[in-house]
Design a protein around this motif. Sequence first.
Motif, PDB file in Angstrom:
ATOM      1  N   HIS A  28      49.601  42.357  46.678  1.00 16.59           N
ATOM      2  CA  HIS A  28      50.980  42.814  46.857  1.00 16.59           C
ATOM      3  C   HIS A  28      51.074  44.333  46.729  1.00 16.59           C
ATOM      4  N   MET A  29      50.337  44.903  45.751  1.00 15.43           N
ATOM      5  CA  MET A  29      50.359  46.351  45.582  1.00 15.43           C
ATOM      6  C   MET A  29      49.751  47.052  46.795  1.00 15.43           C
ATOM      7  N   ALA A  30      48.667  46.493  47.340  1.00 15.11           N
ATOM      8  CA  ALA A  30      48.044  47.106  48.513  1.00 15.11           C
ATOM      9  C   ALA A  30      48.982  47.060  49.715  1.00 15.11           C
ATOM     10  N   GLN A  31      49.694  45.949  49.880  1.00 15.23           N
ATOM     11  CA  GLN A  31      50.614  45.844  51.000  1.00 15.23           C
ATOM     12  C   GLN A  31      51.821  46.758  50.816  1.00 15.23           C
ATOM     13  N   SER A  32      52.309  46.874  49.594  1.00 19.44           N
ATOM     14  CA  SER A  32      53.468  47.719  49.342  1.00 19.44           C
ATOM     15  C   SER A  32      53.153  49.192  49.546  1.00 19.44           C
ATOM     16  N   SER A  33      51.962  49.617  49.131  1.00 20.41           N
ATOM     17  CA  SER A  33      51.573  51.016  49.276  1.00 20.41           C
ATOM     18  C   SER A  33      50.902  51.314  50.607  1.00 20.41           C
ATOM     19  N   GLU A  34      50.703  50.260  51.433  1.00 21.54           N
ATOM     20  CA  GLU A  34      50.071  50.411  52.743  1.00 21.54           C
ATOM     21  C   GLU A  34      48.684  51.050  52.624  1.00 21.54           C
ATOM     22  N   LEU A  35      47.930  50.555  51.660  1.00 19.99           N
ATOM     23  CA  LEU A  35      46.565  51.027  51.431  1.00 19.99           C
ATOM     24  C   LEU A  35      45.622  49.831  51.467  1.00 19.99           C
ATOM     25  N   PRO A  36      44.360  50.072  51.830  1.00 22.87           N
ATOM     26  CA  PRO A  36      43.386  48.963  51.751  1.00 22.87           C
ATOM     27  C   PRO A  36      43.143  48.578  50.298  1.00 22.87           C
ATOM     28  N   ILE A  37      42.729  47.337  50.123  1.00 19.74           N
ATOM     29  CA  ILE A  37      42.513  46.849  48.753  1.00 19.74           C
ATOM     30  C   ILE A  37      41.438  47.656  48.038  1.00 19.74           C
ATOM     31  N   ALA A  38      40.447  48.158  48.786  1.00 17.14           N
ATOM     32  CA  ALA A  38      39.387  48.959  48.159  1.00 17.14           C
ATOM     33  C   ALA A  38      39.947  50.212  47.506  1.00 17.14           C
ATOM     34  N   SER A  39      41.074  50.733  48.033  1.00 18.86           N
ATOM     35  CA  SER A  39      41.677  51.921  47.438  1.00 18.86           C
ATOM     36  C   SER A  39      42.505  51.582  46.206  1.00 18.86           C
ATOM     37  N   VAL A  40      42.999  50.351  46.138  1.00 18.98           N
ATOM     38  CA  VAL A  40      43.787  49.929  44.984  1.00 18.98           C
ATOM     39  C   VAL A  40      42.899  49.384  43.879  1.00 18.98           C
ATOM     40  N   LEU A  41      41.913  48.582  44.260  1.00 20.50           N
ATOM     41  CA  LEU A  41      41.035  47.920  43.304  1.00 20.50           C
ATOM     42  C   LEU A  41      39.741  48.706  43.171  1.00 20.50           C
ATOM     43  N   LYS A  42      39.523  49.272  41.992  1.00 22.77           N
ATOM     44  CA  LYS A  42      38.298  49.998  41.702  1.00 22.77           C
ATOM     45  C   LYS A  42      37.667  49.392  40.457  1.00 22.77           C
ATOM     46  N   PRO A  43      36.329  49.356  40.428  1.00 21.15           N
ATOM     47  CA  PRO A  43      35.678  48.739  39.265  1.00 21.15           C
ATOM     48  C   PRO A  43      35.903  49.560  38.014  1.00 21.15           C
ATOM     49  N   GLY A  44      35.834  48.871  36.872  1.00 16.66           N
ATOM     50  CA  GLY A  44      35.991  49.567  35.610  1.00 16.66           C
ATOM     51  C   GLY A  44      37.230  49.113  34.869  1.00 16.66           C
ATOM     52  N   PRO A  45      37.487  49.726  33.738  1.00 12.71           N
ATOM     53  CA  PRO A  45      38.633  49.325  32.907  1.00 12.71           C
ATOM     54  C   PRO A  45      39.977  49.724  33.494  1.00 12.71           C
ATOM     55  N   GLY A  46      39.978  50.550  34.547  1.00 13.51           N
ATOM     56  CA  GLY A  46      41.239  50.964  35.140  1.00 13.51           C
ATOM     57  C   GLY A  46      42.046  49.805  35.678  1.00 13.51           C
ATOM     58  N   LEU A  47      41.388  48.723  36.100  1.00 16.57           N
ATOM     59  CA  LEU A  47      42.102  47.552  36.610  1.00 16.57           C
ATOM     60  C   LEU A  47      42.980  46.945  35.525  1.00 16.57           C
ATOM     61  N   THR A  48      42.472  46.903  34.307  1.00 12.44           N
ATOM     62  CA  THR A  48      43.212  46.286  33.209  1.00 12.44           C
ATOM     63  C   THR A  48      44.278  47.208  32.636  1.00 12.44           C
ATOM     64  N   PHE A  49      43.942  48.474  32.493  1.00 15.60           N
ATOM     65  CA  PHE A  49      44.826  49.380  31.762  1.00 15.60           C
ATOM     66  C   PHE A  49      45.687  50.264  32.658  1.00 15.60           C
ATOM     67  N   ILE A  50      45.430  50.279  33.966  1.00 18.43           N
ATOM     68  CA  ILE A  50      46.209  51.140  34.860  1.00 18.43           C
ATOM     69  C   ILE A  50      46.851  50.336  35.981  1.00 18.43           C
ATOM     70  N   VAL A  51      46.024  49.633  36.771  1.00 16.87           N
ATOM     71  CA  VAL A  51      46.525  48.961  37.963  1.00 16.87           C
ATOM     72  C   VAL A  51      47.453  47.810  37.596  1.00 16.87           C
ATOM     73  N   TYR A  52      46.985  46.903  36.740  1.00 15.68           N
ATOM     74  CA  TYR A  52      47.795  45.728  36.440  1.00 15.68           C
ATOM     75  C   TYR A  52      49.064  46.059  35.665  1.00 15.68           C
ATOM     76  N   PRO A  53      49.021  46.953  34.641  1.00 17.99           N
ATOM     77  CA  PRO A  53      50.294  47.340  34.009  1.00 17.99           C
ATOM     78  C   PRO A  53      51.288  47.959  34.987  1.00 17.99           C
ATOM     79  N   GLU A  54      50.775  48.715  35.960  1.00 20.62           N
ATOM     80  CA  GLU A  54      51.676  49.280  36.961  1.00 20.62           C
ATOM     81  C   GLU A  54      52.324  48.183  37.795  1.00 20.62           C
ATOM     82  N   ALA A  55      51.565  47.140  38.102  1.00 17.47           N
ATOM     83  CA  ALA A  55      52.132  46.032  38.868  1.00 17.47           C
ATOM     84  C   ALA A  55      53.183  45.278  38.057  1.00 17.47           C
ATOM     85  N   ILE A  56      52.990  45.172  36.757  1.00 19.74           N
ATOM     86  CA  ILE A  56      53.941  44.455  35.914  1.00 19.74           C
ATOM     87  C   ILE A  56      55.297  45.147  35.902  1.00 19.74           C
TER      88      ILE A  56
END
Length: 313
Positions: A28-56
Amino acid sequence: MKDAVIVCLVCCGTSFYAGFVCFSVIGHMAQSSELPIASVLKPGPGLTFIVYPEAITKLPVSPLWSIFFFLMLLTFALDSQFGQLETCTSGFVDEFPKYLKRHRTLFTAIVCALQFLLGIPLVTQAGMYMFQILDWYSAAFAATIIGFLECVVLCYIYGVNQLYKDIEMMLGRKPCLWWKLCWCFITPVLMLILLAYSCVTMVPPAYGDYHYPGWAIGFGWTVAMCSVLPMPVVAIYKVCKAKGTLSQRVASLLRPTDLWVPNDGSHSRRCEHKKFNGLTEKTFQFPLGKKADREEHLSYDCALESATDNSKL
């Protein structure tokens, strides 16, 4: 055995369900920002502490979902820590019961304090960089290698049939054939495949646009090997200190000792000193220190049991 199956099914089911939750939000975040998933999803702790809290924050009643999310992280971390801490403290207490068994609570508190002090650098401004390199190397090889060796030791050194007898003694029935296939073949093969895949696809770590220098990568490999290197070091030490020829030393160290049995109160299995390479197991088992005293005490117990049995006859 039933509880072990339930735990595995619950863990796998939770991961499967969490995959739908996490990746649907990321999509949903990739579609909303019109970016590929590779640009939204990056390996590492950023998924837990940055990406997902932003989606919440985009959900209705976002503060409530934020509380649930970070409460879940807290309980997940505590649950993981319980297992790791208990494994660490139990290993030391079992190895040094004379000094630590009576002071187990104090020793556990000391270990907790030590882990707290070691974790302080991870919450500094450079903590995310240290966390990334520790996470990159510490979980990649050590757990897989140790798990593979555990299967080898239990199935091919201690003996899977003897393990079945021990489980039957504890549970009152033998496990089904499926467990033997898993322990002897399926699990070791899968671990070897996973280890080979990790080695082939391994790339130097990076955090965002930052690429770690050579000394940091060397530090990461040192951390990864800390839990693996003691095994060959201790093996070489035991071979050097054992008695007999080299082949006898290796053969004796690759056999389970008479004391390696469930504590069922019976010495019947412990009193079997079979011939091996021209020597009895007792000849070259426990050649050093307190374990030699334990073997001598065991020999006395066996002799006493034999005398008791003869007197009954």
